[in-house]
Design an enzyme around this catalytic site. Structure first.
Site, PDB file in Angstrom:
ATOM      1  CG  HIS A 137      -2.034  -1.012   1.119  1.00  0.00           C
ATOM      2  ND1 HIS A 137      -2.596  -1.424  -0.075  1.00  0.00           N
ATOM      3  CD2 HIS A 137      -2.668  -1.718   2.104  1.00  0.00           C
ATOM      4  CE1 HIS A 137      -3.541  -2.330   0.187  1.00  0.00           C
ATOM      5  NE2 HIS A 137      -3.592  -2.533   1.483  1.00  0.00           N
ATOM      6  CG  HIS A 211      -7.727  -0.552   2.654  1.00  0.00           C
ATOM      7  ND1 HIS A 211      -8.253  -1.263   3.714  1.00  0.00           N
ATOM      8  CD2 HIS A 211      -6.740  -1.328   2.135  1.00  0.00           C
ATOM      9  CE1 HIS A 211      -7.591  -2.404   3.847  1.00  0.00           C
ATOM     10  NE2 HIS A 211      -6.668  -2.468   2.912  1.00  0.00           N
ATOM     11  CD  GLU A 348      -8.104  -3.696  -0.192  1.00  0.00           C
ATOM     12  OE1 GLU A 348      -6.954  -3.296  -0.476  1.00  0.00           O
ATOM     13  OE2 GLU A 348      -8.327  -4.682   0.545  1.00  0.00           O
TER      14      GLU A 348
END
Length: 383
Positions: A137, A211, A348
């Protein structure tokens, strides 16, 4: 003459009883609105703003400039009672202690890049490692930990906020000065539209996602194992023991990852299938069945008790279904709720994990002179 004190006391009693029953009635019909207010300061003293979006159907979305984080999404259930359906915190401080990406914009590269390296145009780039040997991420200070600039948005589609950020060349190891804008727009059809845009002055990988952890029964209400999930995907990308794709595109048919028909999340989550053992449950990228680059249905979730339904549409080729396997009861969230394992699920929308190291996957490279654009829509309803 009516006693005003009696009226006030009766009103407060109604409010108290409603709250005690686990929610409050949908607000009266009104117009689409957006308002801005202060929401505390970062550790280094920079002010954070909170934007609240409301529509006439009783839906409310709150998002802040820190991390572009969606703090809450309030939607009615089948009885018209409004509840918050995303995990998170009541104040900014909870988001500053490294929570698991609650509600955040993730990037530059959502999901994982194997061994925290990739090669582009003959140059090898090394990224920050924050998931054992991998980059997850965006790295140590991804887009979820930076302060974005917010601007109110009002257009024919609805009201919202546009968050902008300049990711400088070399940030977390990525090349290029990348200008990013992520817009949240709330419509009167209970749709939350997420639009991603970006430009760069040097070729760079880019994979942006949202997210939020959803629990359609209401955050803090328990696990999501009874949520009925449909994924519009006949295949997925298997992972190795470090959760990096092997490069294979595997059919879901005959596996516990087959959600082509609505199935309770918990029905097969503890099966001995190798991919579930590796992920400690579901933590996989699904290849969306689609034609062209237009919006396609990625997922549909129904929570039987509340009757709430979430549909996810996207222009992206994949969606990561994560069943909250690593929530461990150490995080205290909104209203003192303790978030335990599988108390929320994530959907996601994304390009595939580790795409820069898999030439056969859809490319994630953004080049100078082009504008990256992607859209995801979260649509709420009841049945």
């Amino acid at each position: 003459m009516v006693n005003n004190k009696i009226i006030f006391r009766l009103f407060m009693l109604v409010v108290f009883v409603s709250a005690a029953l686990g929610g409050y009635a949908a607000p009266a019909q009104g117009k689409l609105q957006v308002r801005k207010e202060a929401f505390g300061k970062t550790g280094d003293g920079r002010p954070v703003d909170l934007y609240t979006l409301t529509n006439s159907k009783g839906m409310e979305v709150r998002a802040m400039t820190y991390g572009g984080i969606i703090v809450s999404i309030r939607v009615p259930d089948k009885n018209g009672k409004v509840g918050d359906v995303v995990l998170g915190h009541d104040n900014l401080d909870g988001y500053l202690v490294n929570p698991p990406y609650f509600g955040a914009i993730v990037g530059r590269y959502a999901n994982r890049i194997g061994n925290a390296t990739f090669t582009l145009n003959g140059v090898k780039y090394s990224l920050a490692k924050n998931d054992e040997q991998n980059s997850l991420h965006g790295g140590l200070v991804g887009f979820n930990k930076v302060l974005w600039e917010g601007q109110e948005v009002k257009n024919a589609k609805g009201v919202g906020v546009a968050f902008s950020y300049l990711s400088k060349d070399g940030e977390e190891g990525y090349p290029g000065n990348l200008k990013v804008k992520v817009s949240y727009t709330l419509t009167d059809e209970n749709q939350l539209m997420v639009d991603y845009e970006a430009t760069t002055d040097k070729a760079t990988p880019l994979n942006l996602s949202q997210h939020s952890y959803f629990n359609l029964a209401g955050e803090g209400s328990g696990d999501i194992l009874g949520h009925e999930l449909m994924l519009n995907a006949h295949s997925f990308t298997p992972v190795d023991k470090t959760l990096i794709p092997t490069g294979e595109i595997r059919a879901v048919k005959g596996t516990p990852l087959d959600f082509t028909n609505p199935t309770a999340v918990g029905a097969r989550i503890d099966d001995s299938y190798e991919q579930l053992v590796i992920g400690h449950g579901y933590d996989h990228n699904f290849v969306i069945d689609r034609k062209g680059n237009s919006l396609a249905l990625a997922a549909r979730v129904h929570e039987p008790t509340s009757g709430r339904v979430l549909e996810v549409y996207t222009t992206e080729p994949g969606v990561q279904f994560y069943s909250g396997n690593f929530l461990d009861g150490t995080i205290v969230g909104k209203q003192g709720h303790v978030y335990k394992r599988r108390n929320g699920l994530c959907l996601e929308t994304q390009h595939y994990p580790d795409s820069p190291n898999h030439p056969d996957f859809p490319s994630t490279i953004v080049k100078p002179g082009t504008t990256f654009h992607s859209q995801t829509i979260f649509k709420f309803s009841t049945q």
